[in-house]
Scaffold this active site. Structure first.
Site, PDB file in Angstrom:
ATOM      1  N   GLU A   7     -18.770  -4.306  10.968  1.00 50.89           N
ATOM      2  CA  GLU A   7     -19.757  -3.604  11.741  1.00 50.89           C
ATOM      3  C   GLU A   7     -20.906  -4.188  12.897  1.00 50.89           C
ATOM      4  OE1 GLU A   7     -17.673  -1.145   8.744  1.00 50.89           O
ATOM      5  OE2 GLU A   7     -19.275  -3.072   8.687  1.00 50.89           O
ATOM      6  N   LYS A  36       1.035  -1.110  -0.016  1.00 50.24           N
ATOM      7  CA  LYS A  36       0.085   0.044   0.005  1.00 50.24           C
ATOM      8  C   LYS A  36       0.990   1.098   0.047  1.00 50.24           C
ATOM      9  CE  LYS A  36      -4.483   1.200   1.909  1.00 50.24           C
ATOM     10  NZ  LYS A  36      -5.456   1.106   2.997  1.00 50.24           N
ATOM     11  N   ARG A  64     -25.156  -0.794   8.168  1.00 52.14           N
ATOM     12  CA  ARG A  64     -25.188  -2.265   8.069  1.00 52.14           C
ATOM     13  C   ARG A  64     -25.375  -2.946   9.395  1.00 52.14           C
ATOM     14  NH1 ARG A  64     -19.913  -4.187   4.583  1.00 52.14           N
ATOM     15  NH2 ARG A  64     -20.893  -3.887   2.601  1.00 52.14           N
TER      16      ARG A  64
END
Length: 639
Positions: A364, A280, A392
């Site tokens: 979540e 990344k 969610r």
């Protein structure tokens, strides 16, 4: 330049292999240049440049579909699919989205923005194509961070059952928004082998595939025999057990290697997982060294990666400080986040109280139910999740928190209008979704001091489930009313003499002299996130000799109706301003409450549509929620 001459993946395929590293460098430079001005997701995009090049050289988009999970890493994809000329408009009003958008290009099959959904979407699309007789490929690209979301495993399990020729590319960079945690991350890290091993595996696969099926009656037996033989010679893993062929891990920055294995995967008539390892922030040292900070970043200085900071503190930073302070006094306080410790401000709490901080990954639903379990054990959990992602976990809030009335504090960052991230990230649905849940208390905050008072009350004195919401913005200047103690069900009444003492004094003086004949007055009733717009409108109205006060809805639920009506009766008109959906809004209920009186009312909230990309002020303007619209609504009531 190579990049500016690429108008479609067809042009990419014509570039000689030896020039591909130069193309990758040009793509990185362009991404860094634009994101440094507009902000955006930098580290994740720099990490998939070579992967994106290889995908578009091997597969034939848009005939073949490439489905990006979350799609915040789709900038290289946009550059290679005819959007180079528009790329400088990334994440601006009427410009390119920072995510894939169906309306933007035929190469974007889905409007994405939340994680762990790509495999489900890709499998559905592929199944539809297969039923139509199409043989085109569908490729789902999902990060190891997104694999912490349970939906990804539901889709993997189903894909293994369907035995469709789905290709799933797992982009393993050991990062989601924050550093990855949990067993899945460690599991992927253990799947490391050399290219020599991959070559050996490919030869074994090929040799075993030569074993004939003979006829359809022996098909299942031969298939099981092949799997058994592979198990003796090769190491199986989770993906193989789910019914996938597994390839990897591959060097995600080696285009030649990626292309070679992508071509092989295209020929396999079964679902395949290709595991690639990327870095990344690749190619830009500030992002490589601190990928979490450069995951989602504002405008920055390219030479050193310096991100400009404003003098005033944000709501997130205030929350961070209050949590650290409360953690020192309260050993039962614990904090939970879903892969965004830095974004929610809990990274400081994590450093101070490591044993009381839990990053559950991009999960979540689990975060909320886990918090309910912690509360049942006598702890006081604070769950910090962005408003858009809390969508969610509504079922978990209802079933596992509200129904048993657990004392869990859920704080929603990025509530209301969210700049630059577009439709999928607006925090405008939480009030409508959560307000109707029994046992739940919901608050909005309007300043740093107000946040501190409300959060302290929620942790130390309140009972049952609590939701507190705040926006992504700097905190307004403090006034005395913000220090008012909590009175459950009641908001903050802010008089003109407090927010504009000089103008208010002149107004009162002129009124006493008789220079102002009319005494019409306006009350602006707003959620905490809209206080800044409300006060700007109120000051302007006061300059027009219209007495204007503000009532901040500290409590959305419970709410003291009688107290509010008694206040409202003193005004000629009331303007409601809510940074949530108008349909089903709390303000509609309050407007109905005042309909029994002679008070004139007006209601401003988000219309029944999805908010588009833009700065915070542009998002509010599109919804007619800027201070100028509030002022106009007030004047209209007095005509």
């Amino acid at each position: 330049m190579l990049l500016q001459n690429i108008h479609s993946p067809y042009d990419l395929k014509k570039i000689p292999e030896e020039k591909l590293p130069l193309l990758a460098e040009e793509m990185r430079n362009k991404i860094i240049e634009v994101v440094s001005k507009n902000g955006g997701h930098l580290a994740s995009n720099l990490g998939v440049v070579e992967l994106t090049i290889a995908l578009h050289r091997v597969f034939n988009s848009p005939q073949d579909a490439i489905v990006w999970d979350v799609s915040h890493q789709s900038y290289p994809h946009k550059l290679l699919t005819g959007r180079y000329e528009q790329f400088s408009s990334l994440r601006t009003k009427d410009g390119l989205s920072g995510f894939t958008r169906i309306s933007e290009s035929p190469h974007d099959y889905f409007d994405a923005g939340h994680s762990s959904s790509s495999i489900s979407s890709a499998l559905g699309l592929l199944t539809a194509w297969n039923l139509e007789g199409r043989t085109d490929k569908v490729v789902a690209v999902i990060g190891d961070g997104a694999l912490t979301g349970g939906m990804a495993y539901e889709a993997l399990n189903h894909a293994g059952q369907l035995a469709k020729n789905l290709i799933v590319i797992v982009n393993d960079n050991q990062m989601s928004i924050s550093q990855n945690t949990g067993a899945i991350s460690r599991y992927l890290s253990r799947l490391t082998t050399t290219e020599a091993y991959q070559s050996f595996r490919y030869k074994v696969d090929k040799a075993i595939d030569y074993i004939p099926y003979i006829n359809r009656h022996l098909g299942k037996f031969i298939y099981r025999f092949k799997r058994g033989l592979k198990g003796l010679l090769l190491t199986n893993n989770l993906f193989v057990d789910l019914g996938f062929e597994y390839v990897g891990p591959l060097n995600g920055h080696n285009i030649e290697q990626l292309e070679r294995f992508f071509y092989r995967a295209k020929k396999i008539p079964r679902p395949v997982v290709i595991h690639v390892v990327t870095k990344k922030g690749k190619g830009y040292s500030p992002a490589e060294n601190d990928p979490a900070s450069f995951h989602g970043v504002g405008p920055f200085n390219i030479s050193d990666g310096f991100v400009e900071k404003f003098d005033s503190l944000s709501f997130t930073e205030i929350f961070s400080r209050v949590m650290v302070s409360m953690g020192e006094k309260n050993p039962r306080l614990v904090a939970i986040t879903a892969a965004m410790s830095k974004g929610t401000g809990l990274d400081a709490f994590a450093r101070h109280y490591k044993d009381r901080f839990f990053d559950v990954g991009i999960a979540e639903e689990h975060a909320v139910t886990f918090a309910g379990g912690l509360a049942s054990g006598g702890l006081v959990p604070v769950v910090a999740i962005y408003s858009t992602f809390m969508q969610r976990a509504i079922d978990q809030v209802i079933e596992d928190i509200a129904l048993p009335c657990r004392h869990v504090v859920m704080v929603l960052d990025r509530a209301g209008a969210v700049p630059s991230d577009g439709e999928t990230h607006q925090g405008i649905f939480d009030i409508v979704l959560l307000r109707s849940i029994p046992n739940l208390t919901m608050l909005t905050v309007c300043s740093a001091k107000d946040l501190e008072i409300c959060l302290t009350w929620a942790v130390e004195k309140a009972k049952g489930p609590i939701v507190i919401r705040w926006p992504k913005m700097s905190c307004p200047s403090e006034i005395e009313s913000f220090s008012s103690p909590i009175e459950e069900g009641r908001g903050l009444l802010i008089k003109a003499f407090e927010y504009a003492p000089a103008v208010s004094a002149r107004f009162m003086d002129e009124q006493e002299k008789g220079d102002i004949k009319e005494t019409a007055s306006i009350l602006i009733v707003c959620t905490g996130s809209m206080y800044s717009e409300a006060i700007t409108a109120a000051r302007s109205l006061l300059l027009k000799d219209i007495q204007t006060d503000i009532y901040v809805l500290r409590f959305i639920k419970p709410f003291d109706n009688n107290y509010f009506v008694d206040i409202a009766l003193s005004y000629t008109g009331v303007v409601f301003v809510e940074d949530g959906m108008k349909t089903g809004s709390f303000s509609l209920e309050l407007q109905s409450l005042l309909s029994k009186t002679k008070i004139k009312t007006s209601l401003l909230a988000f219309p029944d549509t999805f908010a588009k990309t833009g700065s915070r002020s542009q998002v509010l303007e599109e919804a007619s929620l800027l201070h100028s619209y509030i002022e106009e609504a007030a004047i209209s009531l007095l005509r």
